[in-house]
Write an enzyme that holds these catalytic residues in place. Structure first.
Site, PDB file in Angstrom:
ATOM      1  N   HIS A 195      56.160  61.612 -76.005  1.00 38.75           N
ATOM      2  CA  HIS A 195      56.433  62.100 -74.646  1.00 38.75           C
ATOM      3  C   HIS A 195      55.161  62.338 -73.843  1.00 38.75           C
ATOM      4  O   HIS A 195      55.212  62.402 -72.621  1.00 38.75           O
ATOM      5  CB  HIS A 195      57.369  63.309 -74.661  1.00 38.75           C
ATOM      6  CG  HIS A 195      56.749  64.617 -75.041  1.00 38.75           C
ATOM      7  ND1 HIS A 195      56.418  64.941 -76.316  1.00 38.75           N
ATOM      8  CD2 HIS A 195      56.416  65.696 -74.279  1.00 38.75           C
ATOM      9  CE1 HIS A 195      55.903  66.161 -76.338  1.00 38.75           C
ATOM     10  NE2 HIS A 195      55.885  66.634 -75.115  1.00 38.75           N
ATOM     11  N   GLU A 233      48.370  75.949 -77.110  1.00 41.52           N
ATOM     12  CA  GLU A 233      49.652  76.610 -76.836  1.00 41.52           C
ATOM     13  C   GLU A 233      49.502  78.088 -77.130  1.00 41.52           C
ATOM     14  O   GLU A 233      48.898  78.456 -78.142  1.00 41.52           O
ATOM     15  CB  GLU A 233      50.756  76.032 -77.723  1.00 41.52           C
ATOM     16  CG  GLU A 233      51.501  74.897 -77.070  1.00 41.52           C
ATOM     17  CD  GLU A 233      52.626  74.326 -77.928  1.00 41.52           C
ATOM     18  OE1 GLU A 233      53.361  73.491 -77.410  1.00 41.52           O
ATOM     19  OE2 GLU A 233      52.764  74.706 -79.104  1.00 41.52           O
ATOM     20  N   ASP A 252      51.363  66.836 -85.964  1.00 46.52           N
ATOM     21  CA  ASP A 252      52.225  67.232 -84.847  1.00 46.52           C
ATOM     22  C   ASP A 252      51.616  66.832 -83.499  1.00 46.52           C
ATOM     23  O   ASP A 252      52.335  66.431 -82.587  1.00 46.52           O
ATOM     24  CB  ASP A 252      52.434  68.757 -84.904  1.00 46.52           C
ATOM     25  CG  ASP A 252      53.577  69.240 -84.026  1.00 46.52           C
ATOM     26  OD1 ASP A 252      54.626  68.572 -84.017  1.00 46.52           O
ATOM     27  OD2 ASP A 252      53.422  70.268 -83.349  1.00 46.52           O
ATOM     28  N   HIS A 257      50.048  62.512 -79.948  1.00 47.95           N
ATOM     29  CA  HIS A 257      49.801  62.784 -78.526  1.00 47.95           C
ATOM     30  C   HIS A 257      48.319  62.597 -78.148  1.00 47.95           C
ATOM     31  O   HIS A 257      47.993  61.900 -77.191  1.00 47.95           O
ATOM     32  CB  HIS A 257      50.210  64.217 -78.168  1.00 47.95           C
ATOM     33  CG  HIS A 257      51.649  64.534 -78.468  1.00 47.95           C
ATOM     34  ND1 HIS A 257      52.652  63.605 -78.363  1.00 47.95           N
ATOM     35  CD2 HIS A 257      52.259  65.674 -78.862  1.00 47.95           C
ATOM     36  CE1 HIS A 257      53.807  64.169 -78.681  1.00 47.95           C
ATOM     37  NE2 HIS A 257      53.598  65.422 -78.989  1.00 47.95           N
ATOM     38  N   LYS A 346      41.041  68.559 -80.111  1.00 54.71           N
ATOM     39  CA  LYS A 346      41.211  69.963 -80.491  1.00 54.71           C
ATOM     40  C   LYS A 346      42.645  70.385 -80.176  1.00 54.71           C
ATOM     41  O   LYS A 346      43.111  70.169 -79.056  1.00 54.71           O
ATOM     42  CB  LYS A 346      40.226  70.759 -79.625  1.00 54.71           C
ATOM     43  CG  LYS A 346      39.926  72.153 -80.035  1.00 54.71           C
ATOM     44  CD  LYS A 346      38.795  72.704 -79.164  1.00 54.71           C
ATOM     45  CE  LYS A 346      39.242  72.844 -77.743  1.00 54.71           C
ATOM     46  NZ  LYS A 346      38.555  73.625 -76.803  1.00 54.71           N
ATOM     47  N   ARG A 359      38.172  66.626 -71.055  1.00 46.64           N
ATOM     48  CA  ARG A 359      36.931  67.104 -70.427  1.00 46.64           C
ATOM     49  C   ARG A 359      35.797  66.180 -70.848  1.00 46.64           C
ATOM     50  O   ARG A 359      35.464  66.091 -72.033  1.00 46.64           O
ATOM     51  CB  ARG A 359      36.660  68.546 -70.867  1.00 46.64           C
ATOM     52  CG  ARG A 359      35.471  69.213 -70.188  1.00 46.64           C
ATOM     53  CD  ARG A 359      35.436  70.687 -70.544  1.00 46.64           C
ATOM     54  NE  ARG A 359      36.596  71.384 -69.977  1.00 46.64           N
ATOM     55  CZ  ARG A 359      36.577  72.088 -68.851  1.00 46.64           C
ATOM     56  NH1 ARG A 359      35.449  72.240 -68.187  1.00 46.64           N
ATOM     57  NH2 ARG A 359      37.669  72.671 -68.397  1.00 46.64           N
ATOM     58  N   ASP A 409      37.590  68.430 -55.961  1.00 53.21           N
ATOM     59  CA  ASP A 409      38.816  68.914 -56.597  1.00 53.21           C
ATOM     60  C   ASP A 409      40.082  68.209 -56.090  1.00 53.21           C
ATOM     61  O   ASP A 409      40.351  68.216 -54.895  1.00 53.21           O
ATOM     62  CB  ASP A 409      38.897  70.420 -56.306  1.00 53.21           C
ATOM     63  CG  ASP A 409      40.049  71.084 -57.027  1.00 53.21           C
ATOM     64  OD1 ASP A 409      40.796  70.387 -57.726  1.00 53.21           O
ATOM     65  OD2 ASP A 409      40.202  72.312 -56.866  1.00 53.21           O
ATOM     66  N   THR A 411      43.558  68.922 -56.920  1.00 54.12           N
ATOM     67  CA  THR A 411      44.625  69.682 -57.581  1.00 54.12           C
ATOM     68  C   THR A 411      45.935  69.224 -56.958  1.00 54.12           C
ATOM     69  O   THR A 411      46.116  69.293 -55.744  1.00 54.12           O
ATOM     70  CB  THR A 411      44.407  71.197 -57.379  1.00 54.12           C
ATOM     71  OG1 THR A 411      43.191  71.541 -58.042  1.00 54.12           O
ATOM     72  CG2 THR A 411      45.545  72.009 -57.967  1.00 54.12           C
TER      73      THR A 411
HETATM   74  C1  BG6 Z   1      55.750  68.291 -79.614  1.00 54.04           C
HETATM   75  C2  BG6 Z   1      55.272  69.103 -80.771  1.00 54.04           C
HETATM   76  O1  BG6 Z   1      55.627  66.931 -79.889  1.00 54.04           O
HETATM   77  O2  BG6 Z   1      54.992  68.617 -78.469  1.00 54.04           O
HETATM   78  C3  BG6 Z   1      55.359  70.582 -80.474  1.00 54.04           C
HETATM   79  O3  BG6 Z   1      56.072  68.802 -81.911  1.00 54.04           O
HETATM   80  C4  BG6 Z   1      54.656  70.902 -79.171  1.00 54.04           C
HETATM   81  O4  BG6 Z   1      54.802  71.337 -81.528  1.00 54.04           O
HETATM   82  C5  BG6 Z   1      55.117  69.969 -78.076  1.00 54.04           C
HETATM   83  O5  BG6 Z   1      54.958  72.241 -78.843  1.00 54.04           O
HETATM   84  C6  BG6 Z   1      54.286  70.154 -76.832  1.00 54.04           C
HETATM   85  O6  BG6 Z   1      54.843  69.425 -75.797  1.00 54.04           O
HETATM   86  P1  BG6 Z   1      54.544  69.843 -74.286  1.00 54.04           P
HETATM   87  O7  BG6 Z   1      55.177  68.775 -73.489  1.00 54.04           O
HETATM   88  O8  BG6 Z   1      55.149  71.201 -74.104  1.00 54.04           O
HETATM   89  O9  BG6 Z   1      53.067  69.888 -74.154  1.00 54.04           O
END
Ligand code: BG6
Length: 495
Positions: A195, A233, A252, A257, A346, A359, A409, A411
């Site tokens: 995603h 997060e 994960d 991602h 990270k 960054r 900037d 934004t």
């Molecule tokens: C998911 C992970 O793929 O992405 C989760 O399994 C994570 O652990 C999530 O919280 C984060 O997605 P977003 O779109 O909130 O950054």
């Protein structure tokens, strides 16, 4: 097909597409999972996260949308259950009057049932008259071997490539008409959803780089000192400990991602914006990334602080778990453009803020009167509050000849006040419906990404690298600063 936690993103995305009239006409959505529930319960569950749907037009739209959503409980491993699903879909298709109903199967399932469900669907729910597509959600295996095994089985099952490239007439999430989609003859049929590729700022990377030659010209080892791709997060694995402990933060977040973001940032310009050209360039970069070495790794696990639970306070997590909830990994892209530039990926749970960003720190000015000024930095903030900003040195306004740091900037919410930024899943589900594979993960991308991460994951699983504890709500392990400094990152860049 859904496992619980993604419902919070896919159904709201489908609802938004419905409201924007972007779902193919006549679409019907059938939820399928093991939990027994009736239609009202199902509707209650899927609509719990709908925004702006409690009154007026929103409530009306919600009611109309829920009318096209039904639920079929069933097992993941029984032919009879899939046959019942098939009958339910046939009934809906018949009632909808569609002669060549198309089906899109969207699987967000634990990896252990993935191939069995793909087989059950192929055997019992494959639409002979229309076209069939299958979208899969991560985790795509746990390492290189399991990913290959899973992808191999899937390819054997779903080998009719033409169902993807000759989409004529109607496609259904079980039903409806949509535009024809053309795919190259050799387009792989097996595609995974990540995603992050649907996020507005990740999609913007291609434009920012190749639509702005001046930006791209500075992205190389002559100009760039280091690159950090960060995912933070502010909450822990609350409620997901059992699942998470099997995978850990690297599987994960980084393996999928963040390595997708890295490949878009580091790749060469694709010949065209076709799915195959973009993905081939991404693969070329991943091929050049060396497998991560132990010395380029810092892992951590959060502990209780300020009334917040530690990772191991979750009853579903083994008390001796060495699963990382934080990791900083330095990757090296060994090609002419990037060799020598560290890419620090990270990611962490239970940190001090919510932030995903790229960054890029440029090299210091080495000689002349401006030596010692803060470095230029290009930041692309993926979320929250999407922005691109470039940190520059400017003359202090006034008669005095001094310098001060400033930002160029962009934004989004200030510059594009009225623009609606779609949710990642909206963009990707729409692409899947339209047969556009460009923002989906091709199986060779997966393979190369696993090659980079598998050796280090095995070392961590074997307990060869230990986690450093960090407090819930902190920046991460205490040695993070030292780790970043080792790769040239200047934290206090006076900006
Ligand atoms: C998911 C992970 O793929 O992405 C989760 O399994 C994570 O652990 C999530 O919280 C984060 O997605 P977003 O779109 O909130 O950054």
């Amino acid at each position: 097909m859904r496992s619980a936690d993604r419902r919070a993103q896919t159904y709201p995305a489908l609802f938004n597409l419905y409201r924007l009239e972007l779902l193919p006409k006549g679409t019907h959505i059938v939820g399928y999972a093991r939990t027994k529930m009736d239609k009202p319960e199902f509707h209650e569950k899927i609509s719990a996260h709908f925004k702006d749907a409690d009154s007026g037009e929103g409530a009306k739209a919600k009611k109309a949308f829920l009318d096209i959503c039904t639920y079929q409980p069933g097992a993941y491993d029984k032919d009879e259950a899939f046959q019942e699903l098939n009958s339910a879909m046939e009934k809906i298709e018949k009632e909808g009057g569609s002669k060549n109903p198309n089906r899109l199967f969207y699987m967000a399932l634990p990896p252990n049932v993935f191939t069995v469900v793909a087989a059950g669907l192929k055997k019992n729910c494959y639409s002979e008259k229309g076209h069939n597509r299958i979208v899969i959600e991560k985790p795509f295996g746990k390492d290189l071997e399991s990913s290959r095994e899973m992808m191999g089985k899937l390819k054997d099952l779903w080998k009719e490539e033409e169902t993807f490239r000759e989409c004529q007439g109607a496609l259904r999430l079980c039903g409806g008409a949509m535009q024809r989609a053309e795919l190259a003859a050799d387009a792989p049929r097996c595609t995974g959803i990540d995603h992050y590729l649907g996020k507005e700022m990740v999609k913007n990377l291609l434009v920012m780089r190749f639509g702005n030659p001046v930006v791209d010209a500075g992205l190389n080892n002559k100009m760039v000192d280091n690159v950090q791709i960060t995912f933070k997060e502010p909450f822990g694995t609350e409620g997901r400990g059992g699942y998470f402990d099997e995978f850990g933060i690297i599987r994960d977040i980084q393996q999928n991602h963040l390595s997708q973001v890295l490949s878009l940032l580091a790749m060469e310009q694709p010949k065209s914006f076709s799915a195959e050209d973009i993905r081939s360039e991404k693969v070329n970069v991943l091929k050049d990334v060396a497998a991560i070495k132990k010395e380029d790794v810092l892992i951590g696990q959060y502990s209780a602080a300020d009334g917040k639970p530690g990772y191991k306070d979750d009853d579903t997590v083994p008390k001796d778990s060495n699963c990382p909830t934080f990791a900083a990994l330095t990757l090296w892209v060994n090609n002419a453009r990037w060799s020598g530039v560290p890419f620090i990926l990270k990611a962490g749970k239970a940190l001090d803020e919510a932030k995903v960003e790229i960054r890029i720190q440029y090299k210091d000015i080495e000689t002349g009167p401006f030596k010692g000024l803060p470095r230029n930095e290009l930041v692309m903030r993926i979320q929250p509050n999407e922005a691109v900003y470039f940190k520059v040195n400017a003359k202090t306004p006034g008669l005095h000849m001094g310098t001060l740091p400033a930002d160029l900037d962009l934004t989004y919410k200030e510059r594009f006040e009225d623009a609606r930024i779609p949710e990642a899943y909206e963009a990707l589900i729409l692409d899947a419906l339209n047969g556009d594979h460009s923002q989906f993960v091709r199986d060779d991308e997966l393979d190369y990404a696993w090659k980079i991460f598998t050796p280090i994951l095995k070392s961590i699983d074997a307990g060869e690298i230990k986690n450093e504890l960090y407090k819930y709500g902190s920046r991460g392990p205490a040695s993070l600063n030292e780790f970043q400094t080792r790769y040239g990152y200047v934290r206090d860049n006076t900006y």
